[in-house]
Design a protein around this motif. Structure first.
Motif, mmCIF file in Angstrom:
data_model
loop_
_atom_site.group_PDB
_atom_site.id
_atom_site.type_symbol
_atom_site.label_atom_id
_atom_site.label_comp_id
_atom_site.label_asym_id
_atom_site.label_seq_id
_atom_site.Cartn_x
_atom_site.Cartn_y
_atom_site.Cartn_z
ATOM 1 N N VAL A 251 -31.853 23.849 -115.151
ATOM 2 C CA VAL A 251 -32.685 22.653 -115.332
ATOM 3 C C VAL A 251 -34.107 23.012 -115.750
ATOM 4 C CG1 VAL A 251 -33.728 20.706 -114.111
ATOM 5 C CG2 VAL A 251 -31.310 21.201 -113.800
ATOM 6 N N ILE A 252 -34.675 24.059 -115.152
ATOM 7 C CA ILE A 252 -36.079 24.382 -115.437
ATOM 8 C C ILE A 252 -36.249 25.231 -116.692
ATOM 9 C CG2 ILE A 252 -36.644 24.263 -112.993
ATOM 10 C CD1 ILE A 252 -36.837 27.329 -112.988
ATOM 11 N N ALA A 253 -35.153 25.699 -117.269
ATOM 12 C CA ALA A 253 -35.239 26.584 -118.441
ATOM 13 C C ALA A 253 -36.077 26.004 -119.586
ATOM 14 C CB ALA A 253 -33.837 26.942 -118.926
ATOM 15 N N PRO A 254 -35.934 24.709 -119.928
ATOM 16 C CA PRO A 254 -36.734 24.170 -121.043
ATOM 17 C C PRO A 254 -38.241 24.249 -120.820
ATOM 18 C CG PRO A 254 -34.885 22.723 -120.545
ATOM 19 C CD PRO A 254 -34.957 23.718 -119.439
ATOM 20 N N TRP A 255 -38.683 24.331 -119.573
ATOM 21 C CA TRP A 255 -40.112 24.392 -119.268
ATOM 22 C C TRP A 255 -40.685 25.810 -119.432
ATOM 23 C CZ3 TRP A 255 -37.190 20.536 -117.269
ATOM 24 C CH2 TRP A 255 -37.732 19.262 -117.276
ATOM 25 N N PRO A 257 -40.102 28.181 -122.304
ATOM 26 C CA PRO A 257 -39.499 28.573 -123.594
ATOM 27 C C PRO A 257 -39.727 30.027 -123.965
ATOM 28 C CG PRO A 257 -41.493 27.277 -123.941
ATOM 29 C CD PRO A 257 -41.204 27.229 -122.467
ATOM 30 N N ASN A 258 -40.720 30.662 -123.357
ATOM 31 C CA ASN A 258 -41.027 32.052 -123.700
ATOM 32 C C ASN A 258 -40.286 33.063 -122.834
ATOM 33 O OD1 ASN A 258 -42.889 31.216 -125.685
ATOM 34 N ND2 ASN A 258 -44.501 30.980 -124.139
ATOM 35 N N GLN A 259 -39.454 32.563 -121.912
ATOM 36 C CA GLN A 259 -38.685 33.453 -121.047
ATOM 37 C C GLN A 259 -37.205 33.104 -121.123
ATOM 38 O OE1 GLN A 259 -40.105 34.410 -117.021
ATOM 39 N NE2 GLN A 259 -41.858 33.076 -117.395
ATOM 40 N N SER A 260 -36.366 34.097 -120.861
ATOM 41 C CA SER A 260 -34.931 33.852 -120.747
ATOM 42 C C SER A 260 -34.653 33.493 -119.293
ATOM 43 C CB SER A 260 -34.150 35.106 -121.144
ATOM 44 O OG SER A 260 -32.760 34.911 -120.932
ATOM 45 N N VAL A 261 -34.470 32.209 -119.027
ATOM 46 C CA VAL A 261 -34.348 31.706 -117.659
ATOM 47 C C VAL A 261 -32.921 31.255 -117.343
ATOM 48 C CG1 VAL A 261 -35.127 29.931 -116.040
ATOM 49 C CG2 VAL A 261 -36.777 31.043 -117.566
ATOM 50 N N ALA A 262 -32.300 30.521 -118.268
ATOM 51 C CA ALA A 262 -30.945 30.020 -118.045
ATOM 52 C C ALA A 262 -29.957 31.181 -117.988
ATOM 53 C CB ALA A 262 -30.553 29.043 -119.159
ATOM 54 N N PRO A 263 -28.864 31.022 -117.242
ATOM 55 C CA PRO A 263 -27.913 32.132 -117.086
ATOM 56 C C PRO A 263 -27.134 32.433 -118.360
ATOM 57 C CG PRO A 263 -27.020 30.132 -116.120
ATOM 58 C CD PRO A 263 -28.439 29.823 -116.498
ATOM 59 N N ASP A 264 -26.650 33.664 -118.458
ATOM 60 C CA ASP A 264 -25.692 34.033 -119.489
ATOM 61 C C ASP A 264 -24.318 33.704 -118.915
ATOM 62 O OD1 ASP A 264 -23.833 35.473 -121.166
ATOM 63 O OD2 ASP A 264 -25.554 36.595 -121.938
ATOM 64 N N TRP A 265 -23.810 32.530 -119.259
ATOM 65 C CA TRP A 265 -22.595 32.021 -118.631
ATOM 66 C C TRP A 265 -21.379 32.896 -118.905
ATOM 67 C CZ3 TRP A 265 -22.320 28.263 -115.063
ATOM 68 C CH2 TRP A 265 -23.435 27.429 -114.912
ATOM 69 N N ILE A 266 -21.265 33.401 -120.115
ATOM 70 C CA ILE A 266 -20.086 34.214 -120.452
ATOM 71 C C ILE A 266 -20.079 35.509 -119.644
ATOM 72 C CG2 ILE A 266 -18.889 35.448 -122.291
ATOM 73 C CD1 ILE A 266 -19.969 33.405 -124.260
ATOM 74 N N LEU A 267 -21.220 36.173 -119.591
ATOM 75 C CA LEU A 267 -21.305 37.411 -118.815
ATOM 76 C C LEU A 267 -21.083 37.132 -117.331
ATOM 77 C CD1 LEU A 267 -21.902 40.441 -118.731
ATOM 78 C CD2 LEU A 267 -24.336 39.878 -118.525
ATOM 79 N N GLY A 268 -21.685 36.060 -116.825
ATOM 80 C CA GLY A 268 -21.511 35.706 -115.413
ATOM 81 C C GLY A 268 -20.067 35.402 -115.069
ATOM 82 N N LEU A 269 -19.363 34.708 -115.987
ATOM 83 C CA LEU A 269 -17.955 34.385 -115.745
ATOM 84 C C LEU A 269 -17.073 35.628 -115.777
ATOM 85 C CD1 LEU A 269 -17.631 31.062 -117.786
ATOM 86 C CD2 LEU A 269 -17.554 31.311 -115.294
ATOM 87 N N LEU A 270 -17.396 36.571 -116.649
ATOM 88 C CA LEU A 270 -16.627 37.818 -116.682
ATOM 89 C C LEU A 270 -16.780 38.578 -115.364
ATOM 90 C CD1 LEU A 270 -17.214 39.175 -120.315
ATOM 91 C CD2 LEU A 270 -15.076 38.314 -119.333
ATOM 92 N N PHE A 271 -17.999 38.659 -114.870
ATOM 93 C CA PHE A 271 -18.214 39.267 -113.560
ATOM 94 C C PHE A 271 -17.466 38.474 -112.491
ATOM 95 C CE2 PHE A 271 -22.139 41.375 -115.259
ATOM 96 C CZ PHE A 271 -21.845 42.652 -114.825
ATOM 97 N N GLY A 272 -17.531 37.158 -112.604
ATOM 98 C CA GLY A 272 -16.915 36.302 -111.592
ATOM 99 C C GLY A 272 -15.407 36.421 -111.527
ATOM 100 N N LEU A 273 -14.751 36.573 -112.676
ATOM 101 C CA LEU A 273 -13.289 36.700 -112.688
ATOM 102 C C LEU A 273 -12.841 37.963 -111.955
ATOM 103 C CD1 LEU A 273 -12.488 35.553 -116.336
ATOM 104 C CD2 LEU A 273 -12.028 34.303 -114.211
ATOM 105 N N GLY A 274 -13.545 39.064 -112.208
ATOM 106 C CA GLY A 274 -13.223 40.288 -111.478
ATOM 107 C C GLY A 274 -13.533 40.164 -110.005
ATOM 108 N N GLY A 275 -14.663 39.532 -109.707
ATOM 109 C CA GLY A 275 -15.035 39.331 -108.312
ATOM 110 C C GLY A 275 -14.079 38.413 -107.575
#
Length: 315
Positions: A251-255, A257-275
């Motif tokens: 939610v706060i990511a748009p505020w 813009p100069n930082q990478s704030v939102a998650p990398d969903w694909i990478l997180g899901l790959l970790f999550g499937l193994g976990g």
């Protein structure tokens, strides 16, 4: 495979395999393993953006439900403890997530603080394991009786279909939580758990670890609760707070813009499937592993990570 949000390139089989190995062992102690995966992402994969905390939360919400389901199915969830942890942790995770983005885009100083906290917890757990019982206090603990019951149950489960007895809650109020576990009673302070959970929420929200790595050892070493009954509550609390954390980061990511704030969903899901696979098997195997081994494993890993953070601060 290139992950655009994280800004890294890695073979797609590495994240799930790593998460499986980590989660299988850490889930036995009520820890998702996120506190180990974060250094792996930062130090091995080179993912150092603030969004790595949010990505770690994605791992938690994907992987943890499998372990929690197993604890619920086996009747080893202390629900009052779980809900108090959730209520106490949620405000902290929002505060922590904001601190991560606004004040700690470089996590070096906060790693030092977390290292000191984990150093105390891991050190205390190891000292408790090394300390010899006082004369007259060497009677069988609930965890030993639990192990004996498991052995007896395994010998007749195939023929009778018998299930292990569940935890029985005897009191739940604004002041105390009490429950019984194989003939031994445990009672803890509700305000104490709430206060601890709030602090854990701030730390977990900032660092992206959910908090299980901190709260589970506290339950065992400070409150004296058996690891077999707190693992589920710690994992459930971590899952809920991680869901809140990843939502807040998104939610706060748009505020920012100069930082990478939102998650990398694909990478997180790959970790999550193994976990997910690792946590399910870890929760299933936990009852067959002596509690002392679980405590040694959890204490050693936490102590090692603490030393790494503290020493790294001065290098």
């Amino acid at each position: 495979m290139y992950f655009s949000v994280a800004g890294i390139e890695v073979q797609p089989w590495i994240p799930p395999l790593t998460a499986f190995c980590v989660s299988f062992f850490t889930s036995m102690g009520g820890v998702s393993g996120a506190f180990l995966l974060l250094p792996f992402q930062m130090n091995i994969l080179g993912y150092v953006n603030p969004s790595v905390s949010a990505t770690n939360h994605v791992f938690n919400i994907t992987a943890i439900p499998a372990g929690v389901y197993r604890y619920i199915r086996e009747g080893r969830m202390v629900w009052p403890l779980t809900w108090v942890v959730v209520i106490g942790t949620l405000p902290g995770v929002f505060i922590g997530s904001l601190l991560r983005v606004v004040y700690l885009p470089d996590p070096r100083n906060f790693k030092f603080f977390v290292g000191l906290v984990l150093l105390y917890i891991g050190g205390r757990m190891i000292l408790d394991l090394l300390r010899k019982p006082a004369p007259g206090q060497d009677k069988k603990s609930a965890e030993k009786r639990f192990q004996e019951t498991v052995k007896a149950w395994r010998s007749r489960a195939e023929s009778t279909g018998e299930k292990l007895p569940a935890v029985r809650v005897t009191r739940f109020s604004t002041t105390r939580i009490a429950y019984e576990f194989y003939g031994e009673a445990f009672e803890i302070s509700t305000p104490g758990i709430l206060s601890l959970s709030l602090v854990v929420g701030v730390i977990g929200g900032t660092y992206g670890i959910g908090g299980g790595a901190i709260i589970a050892p506290f339950f065992v070493s400070v409150f004296g609760l058996p690891v077999y009954t707190v693992a589920g509550a710690a994992l459930m609390g971590t899952c809920v707070t991680s869901l809140a954390g990843v939502t807040f980061f998104q939610v706060i990511a748009p505020w920012f813009p100069n930082q990478s704030v939102a998650p990398d969903w694909i990478l997180g899901l790959l970790f999550g499937l193994g976990g997910m696979a690792g946590m399910y098997l870890g929760a299933r195997c936990q009852k067959f592993v002596p509690a002392r081994y679980i405590k040694w494993m959890l204490g050693a890993v936490i102590f090692w990570m603490a030393l790494k953070y503290v020493v790294g601060f001065f290098l």
